[in-house]
Scaffold this motif. Structure first.
Motif, PDB file in Angstrom:
ATOM      1  N   GLY A  70     -17.184  -7.036 -92.936  1.00 29.14           N
ATOM      2  CA  GLY A  70     -16.305  -7.211 -94.079  1.00 29.14           C
ATOM      3  C   GLY A  70     -16.701  -8.359 -94.984  1.00 29.14           C
ATOM      4  N   ILE A  71     -17.976  -8.747 -94.955  1.00 32.51           N
ATOM      5  CA  ILE A  71     -18.465  -9.859 -95.779  1.00 32.51           C
ATOM      6  C   ILE A  71     -19.487  -9.295 -96.753  1.00 32.51           C
ATOM      7  CG2 ILE A  71     -19.571 -12.125 -95.767  1.00 32.51           C
ATOM      8  CD1 ILE A  71     -18.679 -12.460 -92.896  1.00 32.51           C
ATOM      9  N   PRO A  72     -19.127  -9.088 -98.010  1.00 26.92           N
ATOM     10  CA  PRO A  72     -20.113  -8.564 -98.971  1.00 26.92           C
ATOM     11  C   PRO A  72     -21.200  -9.591 -99.248  1.00 26.92           C
ATOM     12  CG  PRO A  72     -18.078  -9.169-100.092  1.00 26.92           C
ATOM     13  CD  PRO A  72     -17.814  -9.312 -98.617  1.00 26.92           C
ATOM     14  N   ALA A 177     -18.313 -12.049 -82.429  1.00 25.24           N
ATOM     15  CA  ALA A 177     -19.773 -12.140 -82.554  1.00 25.24           C
ATOM     16  C   ALA A 177     -20.262 -11.341 -83.749  1.00 25.24           C
ATOM     17  CB  ALA A 177     -20.436 -11.641 -81.273  1.00 25.24           C
ATOM     18  N   VAL A 178     -19.672 -10.162 -83.977  1.00 28.77           N
ATOM     19  CA  VAL A 178     -20.061  -9.366 -85.146  1.00 28.77           C
ATOM     20  C   VAL A 178     -19.708 -10.111 -86.424  1.00 28.77           C
ATOM     21  CG1 VAL A 178     -19.644  -7.202 -86.381  1.00 28.77           C
ATOM     22  CG2 VAL A 178     -19.875  -7.191 -83.903  1.00 28.77           C
ATOM     23  N   ARG A 179     -18.527 -10.738 -86.423  1.00 27.18           N
ATOM     24  CA  ARG A 179     -18.116 -11.503 -87.605  1.00 27.18           C
ATOM     25  C   ARG A 179     -19.046 -12.702 -87.821  1.00 27.18           C
ATOM     26  NH1 ARG A 179     -15.061 -10.943 -92.250  1.00 27.18           N
ATOM     27  NH2 ARG A 179     -14.413 -12.990 -92.965  1.00 27.18           N
ATOM     28  N   LEU A 180     -19.367 -13.410 -86.738  1.00 30.07           N
ATOM     29  CA  LEU A 180     -20.257 -14.562 -86.853  1.00 30.07           C
ATOM     30  C   LEU A 180     -21.646 -14.134 -87.318  1.00 30.07           C
ATOM     31  CD1 LEU A 180     -20.852 -17.551 -86.431  1.00 30.07           C
ATOM     32  CD2 LEU A 180     -21.351 -17.059 -84.032  1.00 30.07           C
ATOM     33  N   HIS A 181     -22.115 -13.006 -86.796  1.00 28.67           N
ATOM     34  CA  HIS A 181     -23.401 -12.474 -87.249  1.00 28.67           C
ATOM     35  C   HIS A 181     -23.368 -12.211 -88.748  1.00 28.67           C
ATOM     36  CE1 HIS A 181     -26.318  -9.294 -88.144  1.00 28.67           C
ATOM     37  NE2 HIS A 181     -27.050  -9.794 -87.167  1.00 28.67           N
ATOM     38  N   GLY A 182     -22.251 -11.652 -89.244  1.00 27.41           N
ATOM     39  CA  GLY A 182     -22.134 -11.403 -90.677  1.00 27.41           C
ATOM     40  C   GLY A 182     -22.128 -12.686 -91.486  1.00 27.41           C
ATOM     41  N   CYS A 425     -20.007 -30.179 -89.406  1.00 28.28           N
ATOM     42  CA  CYS A 425     -20.240 -29.009 -88.542  1.00 28.28           C
ATOM     43  C   CYS A 425     -21.645 -28.454 -88.728  1.00 28.28           C
ATOM     44  CB  CYS A 425     -19.196 -27.928 -88.833  1.00 28.28           C
ATOM     45  SG  CYS A 425     -17.513 -28.383 -88.357  1.00 28.28           S
ATOM     46  N   TRP A 426     -22.145 -28.463 -89.981  1.00 18.12           N
ATOM     47  CA  TRP A 426     -23.512 -28.004 -90.222  1.00 18.12           C
ATOM     48  C   TRP A 426     -24.520 -28.854 -89.459  1.00 18.12           C
ATOM     49  CZ3 TRP A 426     -24.990 -23.537 -91.665  1.00 18.12           C
ATOM     50  CH2 TRP A 426     -24.301 -22.792 -92.613  1.00 18.12           C
ATOM     51  N   GLY A 427     -24.253 -30.139 -89.314  1.00 21.42           N
ATOM     52  CA  GLY A 427     -25.200 -31.001 -88.619  1.00 21.42           C
ATOM     53  C   GLY A 427     -25.118 -30.911 -87.101  1.00 21.42           C
ATOM     54  N   ALA A 482     -18.367 -24.160 -90.151  1.00 23.39           N
ATOM     55  CA  ALA A 482     -19.222 -24.611 -91.259  1.00 23.39           C
ATOM     56  C   ALA A 482     -19.353 -23.527 -92.318  1.00 23.39           C
ATOM     57  CB  ALA A 482     -20.586 -25.015 -90.722  1.00 23.39           C
ATOM     58  N   LEU A 483     -19.584 -22.284 -91.883  1.00 22.98           N
ATOM     59  CA  LEU A 483     -19.702 -21.190 -92.848  1.00 22.98           C
ATOM     60  C   LEU A 483     -18.390 -20.940 -93.576  1.00 22.98           C
ATOM     61  CD1 LEU A 483     -21.794 -18.745 -90.648  1.00 22.98           C
ATOM     62  CD2 LEU A 483     -22.599 -19.917 -92.688  1.00 22.98           C
ATOM     63  N   ALA A 484     -17.271 -21.011 -92.828  1.00 24.59           N
ATOM     64  CA  ALA A 484     -15.971 -20.757 -93.451  1.00 24.59           C
ATOM     65  C   ALA A 484     -15.632 -21.830 -94.480  1.00 24.59           C
ATOM     66  CB  ALA A 484     -14.886 -20.687 -92.372  1.00 24.59           C
ATOM     67  N   THR A 485     -15.824 -23.102 -94.132  1.00 20.35           N
ATOM     68  CA  THR A 485     -15.507 -24.169 -95.082  1.00 20.35           C
ATOM     69  C   THR A 485     -16.413 -24.112 -96.306  1.00 20.35           C
ATOM     70  OG1 THR A 485     -16.939 -25.652 -93.791  1.00 20.35           O
ATOM     71  CG2 THR A 485     -14.581 -25.738 -93.349  1.00 20.35           C
ATOM     72  N   THR A 486     -17.685 -23.737 -96.094  1.00 16.99           N
ATOM     73  CA  THR A 486     -18.585 -23.602 -97.242  1.00 16.99           C
ATOM     74  C   THR A 486     -18.126 -22.482 -98.162  1.00 16.99           C
ATOM     75  OG1 THR A 486     -20.450 -24.408 -95.915  1.00 16.99           O
ATOM     76  CG2 THR A 486     -20.969 -23.207 -97.937  1.00 16.99           C
ATOM     77  N   ALA A 487     -17.713 -21.350 -97.563  1.00 14.61           N
ATOM     78  CA  ALA A 487     -17.230 -20.221 -98.381  1.00 14.61           C
ATOM     79  C   ALA A 487     -15.946 -20.593 -99.119  1.00 14.61           C
ATOM     80  CB  ALA A 487     -16.997 -18.999 -97.491  1.00 14.61           C
TER      81      ALA A 487
END
Length: 498
Positions: A70-72, A177-182, A425-427, A482-487
């Motif tokens: 669900g992540i375009p 895991a599928v969501r994290l992969h996306g 979190c990225w670090g 990290a990905l969520a906060t960046t988005a």
């Protein structure tokens, strides 16, 4: 039952993503060989096919990410260069060299396009690293289950614990895991800000060309309407008044009749000029805004039009004009071509975007690819990065949605703490996931005596596996945060517009 089915679906998707990661690794190795042959040996003809293969795999990855997670993910590539154009003498120039055929200039253009596009090398890096990052994350439940089965087949009762752990964890881990992969694929395969800017410049350039052509056509239409309508009537009025002047003394009654005709013709010419002005920019739109202008448009429409407006403020005048004439064209098409009797118009704000939805009860069948009116709407909206989506099945109803981004100003809440937390979190996530998690797991599985600085190998034996699994979960969680906060930060910052 539904939960078990969703878990099995997530497991199957994880296995497919892991297999796709292996396919991507093969494509990455093929591209690595092409890079070595190209830049070390000079065999440049192998590079474009390798890039096309890599882009085909990453394109499939983006589609699966959008469909399953669900992540375009938009394509990050720069616009493809146009084919070479011959000179007036028929030769093709490439730098200081002339060619009789366009083959070599076209190859050089595509070569520079591929090698200088950063997305090419980001795809290359992703394909090489995918099995160790997103592929391993997606396949972790299956690997744990397979490892447990192998241990059980060898007579080791610890394998049952592995299988039990996999069964317990898989219910929440597989979808995650599928969501994290996306999210990983979106972060690595999505366009950078520079790529987005290049794509937007290309779209704006095309929109500018279409807007200039449309403006020229509109000016020709106005000139034609003035020449054939109001100007002709004004000339006729002048001739009628001249004839009345000649008859004023000899036949006052005929002169009075001619003046009456001139007065009627002047009223008709005034109506035509007002109609022409409304076609250029309606006064109600300039004075009272888009909502009241659409309501006035609905009153003049032959359809029973119902209008709802929910706007926080007025948008810019050019944008309101584009939305107004788009609604006017859609209502006219519904009455003229769709045989509709009733229409519903909703004008609202969706965050910083202006959205207009027009629905009618006509017989449907509208196609933007065939209708010149809908194509004209798309050209008008394209100058503002707007889009037109039409759903018109045969038999109706027809629904057209217009969306114009960055129409209103949105002031997001300060996100500075989130931004710094995301950077932290990225670090930290690579340290927890890779050295302390995955590497320690491999050393534990192979029974290596090396412990080094791996925390999970220094704790007592009963706590080693919980610590290793905890480190893997911690690293994955930090990566997800990290990905969520960046988005969130990008979305909030992108919502601020004038």
């Amino acid at each position: 039952m539904a939960s078990a089915r969703s878990t099995l679906v997530a497991l199957a998707r994880g296995a497919a993503l892991a297999g796709l990661a292996l396919v991507g690794l093969a494509a990455g190795l093929a591209m690595l060989a092409a890079v070595l042959l190209t830049f070390a040996v000079g065999l440049v003809i192998v590079f474009p096919p390798a890039v096309r293969l890599a882009r085909a795999v990453t394109r499939l990855q983006r589609r699966l990410t959008a469909r399953w997670a669900g992540i375009p993910v938009d394509e990050p590539y720069r616009p493809e260069p146009p084919p070479p154009v011959p000179q007036h003498d028929g030769w093709y120039r490439d730098g200081r060299t002339l060619y009789k055929r366009p083959t070599i200039p076209a190859f050089n253009l595509r070569w520079h396009w591929m090698t200088k596009d950063p997305a090419t090398w980001r795809d290359f890096a992703y394909l090489l690293a995918a099995p160790l990052t997103s592929g391993l994350v997606a396949a972790a439940p299956l690997l744990a289950t397979a490892y447990g089965l192998v241990r059980v087949a060898g007579g080791d009762p610890v394998g049952l614990a592995w299988i039990l752990l996999a069964v317990i964890v898989v219910r929440w881990y597989a979808p995650w895991a599928v969501r994290l992969h996306g999210q990983v694929a979106a972060a690595l395969l999505g366009p950078t800000e520079k790529a987005r800017l290049a794509q937007r410049v290309s779209r704006l350039d095309a929109a500018r060309t279409e807007a200039v052509d449309s403006q020229a056509a509109e000016l020709r239409r106005i000139e034609r309407d003035l020449h054939d309508g109001a100007q002709a009537r004004l000339v006729a009025i002048g001739m009628t008044i001249g004839a009345a002047e000649q008859l004023l003394e000899s036949d006052p009654q005929a002169a009075r009749a001619l003046l009456g005709k001139a007065r009627e013709a002047s009223a008709t010419a005034l109506q035509e000029i007002r109609r022409l002005v409304r076609g250029i920019h309606p006064p109600v739109l300039a004075e009272r805004g888009l909502g009241d202008a659409v309501r006035a448009l609905a009153l003049d429409s032959p359809l029973r039009a119902h209008v709802t407006v929910d706007l926080p403020e007025r948008a810019s005048a050019p944008l309101e004009s584009a939305a107004y004439f788009a609604v006017s064209e859609l209502l006219a098409n519904a009455a003229r071509h769709g045989d509709a009797t009733e229409a519903w118009v909703d004008v609202s704000a969706q965050g910083p975007a202006l959205r207009v939805t027009v629905t009618d009860d006509g017989h449907g069948g509208a196609d933007p690819g065939q209708g010149t009116g809908l194509r004209g709407i798309e050209r008008r909206l394209g100058a503002f990065d707007g889009v037109l989506a039409v759903s018109s099945p045969v038999g109706g109803p027809t629904t057209a949605v217009i969306e114009l981004p960055r129409a209103f100003r949105v002031r997001p809440a300060p996100l500075t703490p989130w931004r710094y937390f995301g950077r932290l979190c990225w670090g930290l996530w690579p340290i927890a996931l890779f050295p302390q998690g995955l590497v320690a797991m491999v050393l534990k599985l192979v029974g290596s005596p090396v412990k080094s600085w791996f925390l999970g190998l220094h704790v007592p034996e009963p706590f080693q596996w919980p610590v290793i699994v905890g480190m893997i979960a911690l690293g994955g969680g930090l990566l997800a945060v990290a990905l969520a906060t960046t988005a969130w930060t990008r979305e909030a910052e992108g919502g601020t517009c004038g």
